[in-house]
Design a protein around this motif. Structure first.
Motif, PDB file in Angstrom:
ATOM      1  N   ARG A  25     119.228 -37.241 -29.934  1.00  0.00           N
ATOM      2  CA  ARG A  25     119.473 -38.334 -30.887  1.00  0.00           C
ATOM      3  C   ARG A  25     119.477 -37.769 -32.299  1.00  0.00           C
ATOM      4  N   THR A  57     122.337 -42.003 -33.650  1.00  0.00           N
ATOM      5  CA  THR A  57     120.871 -42.103 -33.623  1.00  0.00           C
ATOM      6  C   THR A  57     120.387 -42.813 -32.363  1.00  0.00           C
ATOM      7  N   PHE A  58     121.267 -43.579 -31.724  1.00  0.00           N
ATOM      8  CA  PHE A  58     120.924 -44.364 -30.534  1.00  0.00           C
ATOM      9  C   PHE A  58     119.699 -45.240 -30.775  1.00  0.00           C
ATOM     10  N   ARG A  86     122.684 -47.176 -23.553  1.00  0.00           N
ATOM     11  CA  ARG A  86     121.577 -47.517 -24.454  1.00  0.00           C
ATOM     12  C   ARG A  86     121.451 -49.018 -24.668  1.00  0.00           C
TER      13      ARG A  86
END
Length: 489
Positions: free
Chosen positions: A196, A251-252, A309
């Motif tokens: 990430r 960045t998720f 995600r």
């Protein structure tokens, strides 16, 4: 001493760049330094019991600039009159009171107090530095400050592909304070999603929320540039918005995604209304299409992991949600059991056996409720209400003028920030204080604006505020004139 030499060396390089950009204007230099170092969170070290960071060094430089260039008494009077300074002073008082009543974790409680005090000084300093600048100058400084974190995130993603180390330069020479060792890890792995992006932050979620803030201000500056018909600025700020958006995807961080979606929805609604009233000219269609395509192209490779995600039933989300739900329930039970002043600042970290510098319920509001009780919640809501009030008044004052784009961008960013704090603890990061300083500057600039008469404004309502129509050389020059004559002494 080596760590200090590294920090001073980096600060000197940034100072030289800021000096070059600012053409020797020391107030502007200090403003650029604060905006550039606020997101450089990992570049810090501890000497004795003192935590030294690039942001704090920049704050010292800014204080020195103000001390040599202003009447200290007048500056102090202006500082103490700022609504946000008073509100956060109340919040700091609640933290101190809770520490006295429930000294469960003095280390974190004292650290939180220091963060608030330093932050209050920072927001006041930003407001004072911009007194002879403008809200536009503050916005530009913040957007430029995002270049290094985004470049760091790009390097962290590319380095493994070319067989290089993704570690950021010189970090291994800066001893970390206890509890901050995780910031020395260049990548943050998250199950099947993998790495990430976290740029110059220790936590991808904090980085994501910061990027959402940058996206909003970049869009606002793009709209401002459209009023001036400045294609170069439209392309530059549009490119920053696209780069920040693509990095945000990497960045998720669901908290950051939700906050940014909320912010963008507010901007779209506000800008659409401004277009209908002809207060804003839309940017060129070609620019909008190119920016959208670039963002989608960069993000396309992450699409499968993004889907995983956001899917509620995915394995990684089930584990994450279960962990967050347990801390949320625990904080709620502590609040119910200690409803007045909570269990004390830092108490959740002790009772949940978290890392030495960690104490939270994965929700700022529940963390404050559990640790500071009803008194702390009221103080927090006071801070939020005053900030929203300043933004709402600025928007009403600027509605119908091209400058409403800045009010929309900053206001939407703050609302998105509040939304992100529902599912994560991100309320006292350094960039937050820069945001509040910008809110203060916006409120002062908006209060000083005289709406044009019909004759002045022309048929499209732009002439009274468009510096090109009025013969001014730039929007920054006009806003600077407004700010210089607006601040009460």
């Amino acid at each position: 001493m080596e760590a200090l030499a590294i920090l001073f060396g980096i600060e000197a390089v940034l100072l030289a760049i800021a000096y070059r950009l600012s053409r020797g204007d020391w107030r502007r230099i200090a403003l650029y330094l604060l905006a550039a170092t606020a997101p450089l969170e990992v570049y810090r070290t501890v000497i004795g019991k003192v935590d030294i960071s690039l942001f704090r060094l920049s704050l010292l430089i800014a204080l020195a600039v103000l001390a040599t260039a202003a009447d200290p008494r007048a500056t102090l009077r202006r500082f103490t009159r700022l609504p946000l300074v008073r509100a956060y002073s109340v919040f700091a008082g609640v933290v101190a009171l809770a520490l006295i009543v429930h000294p469960i974790n003095p280390f974190l409680a004292e650290r939180q107090l220091a963060q608030i005090i330093i932050g209050v000084v920072a927001l006041g300093v930003v407001a004072e530095l911009a007194r002879t600048q403008s809200i536009a100058r503050v916005a530009v400084a913040i957007v430029l400050g995002a270049i290094l974190p985004i470049l760091a995130a790009i390097w962290q993603g590319l380095a493994p592909e070319i067989g290089a180390s993704e570690a950021l330069p010189l970090l291994n020479k800066l001893p970390a304070a206890v509890g901050l060792e995780i910031t020395r890890q260049a990548l943050s792995s998250f199950g099947t999603i993998g790495a990430r992006a976290k740029g110059t932050f220790g936590d991808p979620n904090h980085f994501g929320v910061y990027l959402g803030f940058v996206v909003c201000l970049s869009l606002a500056l793009t709209f401002v540039a459209a009023q001036r018909r400045n294609r170069v600025e439209q392309i530059s700020y549009g490119a920053m918005a696209a780069a920040a958006s693509a990095t945000l995807v990497a960045t998720f961080s669901r908290s950051a995604w939700v906050g940014t979606v909320v912010a963008i929805a507010l901007i779209v609604a506000g800008v659409t209304r401004a277009w209908h009233t002809k207060a804003l000219r839309p940017p060129t269609k070609r620019l909008a299409v190119v920016a959208a395509l670039v963002t989608l192209a960069i993000s396309a490779g992450l699409a499968p992991r993004v889907i995983e995600r956001v899917a509620p039933g995915s394995k990684i989300n089930v584990v994450s949600d279960r962990s967050h739900a347990s801390t949320v329930r625990f904080a709620w039970h502590q609040f119910v059991s200690h409803p007045v002043l909570g269990i004390g600042p830092g108490g959740l970290g002790i009772k949940l056996h978290l890392a030495p510098r960690t104490s939270g319920a994965h929700s700022t509001y529940l963390t404050v409720a559990g640790e500071l009780g009803t008194v702390g919640l009221l103080a927090l809501f006071l801070v939020i209400a005053i900030t929203l009030g300043l933004l709402a008044r600025a928007y009403r004052r600027l509605r119908g003028t091209p400058l409403v784009a800045l009010a929309l961008g900053l206001g939407a960013a703050y609302v998105g920030y509040l939304a992100s704090n529902v599912t994560y603890d991100i309320f006292f990061d350094d960039f937050h204080w820069i945001m509040l300083g910008a809110v203060t500057v916006l409120a002062v600039d908006a209060a000083s604006i005289r709406h044009p008469t019909e004759a002045e404004s022309g048929r499209d309502g732009l002439a009274g505020f468009d510096p090109v129509t009025n013969g001014a050389r730039s929007l920054a020059a006009r806003l600077s004139h407004i700010a210089r004559n607006a601040w009460p002494v």
